[in-house]
Design a protein around this motif. Sequence first.
Motif, PDB file in Angstrom:
ATOM      1  N   LYS A  66       2.811  -8.090  -7.120  1.00  0.00           N
ATOM      2  CA  LYS A  66       2.197  -7.798  -5.815  1.00  0.00           C
ATOM      3  C   LYS A  66       3.069  -6.841  -5.015  1.00  0.00           C
ATOM      4  O   LYS A  66       2.582  -5.884  -4.413  1.00  0.00           O
ATOM      5  N   HIS A  67       4.378  -7.125  -4.987  1.00  0.00           N
ATOM      6  CA  HIS A  67       5.290  -6.274  -4.211  1.00  0.00           C
ATOM      7  C   HIS A  67       5.495  -4.916  -4.892  1.00  0.00           C
ATOM      8  O   HIS A  67       5.610  -3.884  -4.210  1.00  0.00           O
ATOM      9  N   ARG A  69       3.440  -3.119  -6.723  1.00  0.00           N
ATOM     10  CA  ARG A  69       2.319  -2.208  -6.454  1.00  0.00           C
ATOM     11  C   ARG A  69       2.427  -1.608  -5.061  1.00  0.00           C
ATOM     12  O   ARG A  69       2.185  -0.408  -4.867  1.00  0.00           O
ATOM     13  N   GLN A  70       2.787  -2.434  -4.092  1.00  0.00           N
ATOM     14  CA  GLN A  70       2.918  -1.939  -2.730  1.00  0.00           C
ATOM     15  C   GLN A  70       4.070  -0.951  -2.613  1.00  0.00           C
ATOM     16  O   GLN A  70       3.962   0.086  -1.946  1.00  0.00           O
ATOM     17  N   GLN A  73       3.001   2.326  -4.150  1.00  0.00           N
ATOM     18  CA  GLN A  73       2.073   3.012  -3.246  1.00  0.00           C
ATOM     19  C   GLN A  73       2.821   3.661  -2.085  1.00  0.00           C
ATOM     20  O   GLN A  73       2.507   4.792  -1.685  1.00  0.00           O
ATOM     21  N   ASN A  74       3.818   2.960  -1.551  1.00  0.00           N
ATOM     22  CA  ASN A  74       4.602   3.529  -0.455  1.00  0.00           C
ATOM     23  C   ASN A  74       5.387   4.753  -0.916  1.00  0.00           C
ATOM     24  O   ASN A  74       5.533   5.730  -0.169  1.00  0.00           O
ATOM     25  N   ASP A 139      -7.321  -1.396  -4.283  1.00  0.00           N
ATOM     26  CA  ASP A 139      -6.190  -1.027  -3.428  1.00  0.00           C
ATOM     27  C   ASP A 139      -5.171  -0.136  -4.123  1.00  0.00           C
ATOM     28  O   ASP A 139      -4.327   0.469  -3.460  1.00  0.00           O
ATOM     29  N   THR A 140      -5.204  -0.055  -5.448  1.00  0.00           N
ATOM     30  CA  THR A 140      -4.251   0.786  -6.178  1.00  0.00           C
ATOM     31  C   THR A 140      -4.781   2.194  -6.408  1.00  0.00           C
ATOM     32  O   THR A 140      -4.085   3.027  -6.977  1.00  0.00           O
TER      33      THR A 140
END
Length: 319
Positions: A66-67, A69-70, A73-74, A139-140
């Motif tokens: 979960k982290h 992927r975020q 993305q950042n 979201d990805t």
Amino acid sequence: MNIDALASFVKIAELRSLSAAAKLYGLPKSTLSLRLKQLEADLNVALFERSGRNLLLTEAGQTLLKHARQILQNCDAARAAVSEVSEDVAGTLRIGATGEFGTAFYAQMLIAFRRLYPNVEIELTFFSPNVLYAAESFDTLDAVISWDEGDGEGEALSTATFALFASSSYVERFGQPQQPADLADHQGIVYRTPAGLQHWRLQKGAAQESVLPRSSLIANDYWTVKYFAVAGEGIAYLPRFFTAIECERGHLVPLLDDWASAERRVSIRLTRPHAPSRKMSAFMDVCRRYFSPGFVFQGPRYYVEAIFDPTQPKEGKRT
């Protein structure tokens, strides 16, 4: 924490296999394995456990995914923000789609974009419809292109109609239907959707027909359906754009010319519509031009060609 190691971890997690991730992304398996070991050593946890041939995420692995992927993305957002201050359109464009017409539709449009913006990296991923709009997939991605069933979301890029096609050898053997009722005497090649067998929905003016033909060939891939039709195995219900080359070259012929499906909408949805990046804005511009009247695609096109059919020695081209 190493970004390359995080990216490798996500690739392995999505495919549940080191070998599959190495093959799909063109990376040495040893490199992925080393990055994974380094990441596990850095965090002092096991991220996967083996189940048969698959790698399953541990509880720690699920939390990290979960982290990760975020974080990735950042990082992409940071790269895109930096590229915004330069003249070049660059970065990674992640497009999700259902895979009905991958090479004949999505790939061609992306190649048209790449010819104009070669510095943009592209990741095209096909999902089943029930997964495509799930939050963990949606979201990805930067955008989703789909063949809508009337949900009305997103920007319409184009429309397409389905019609009936068969090979000339099939027509010679079984005759050409003159009206939808005649289809009961013919063999169909049927596409299976996630919801079940696809009916041939045809209309002519105010008249409408829904036909589910008898069939001994069923597939959930339109390329396979088209191949069976070119091979003379029956009548297929396919988009007109998808059969254009085969019809031009005589490998398929249209049937019941005045009957076709209602128009199906092809749309694109941006996952972050209120703040499109420069690369996303450029992609949208190319998509609109790609479907505009008079646009000529310059690139490889795929089709099914009957080069040699031993059952029909006079049909097709020999090389």
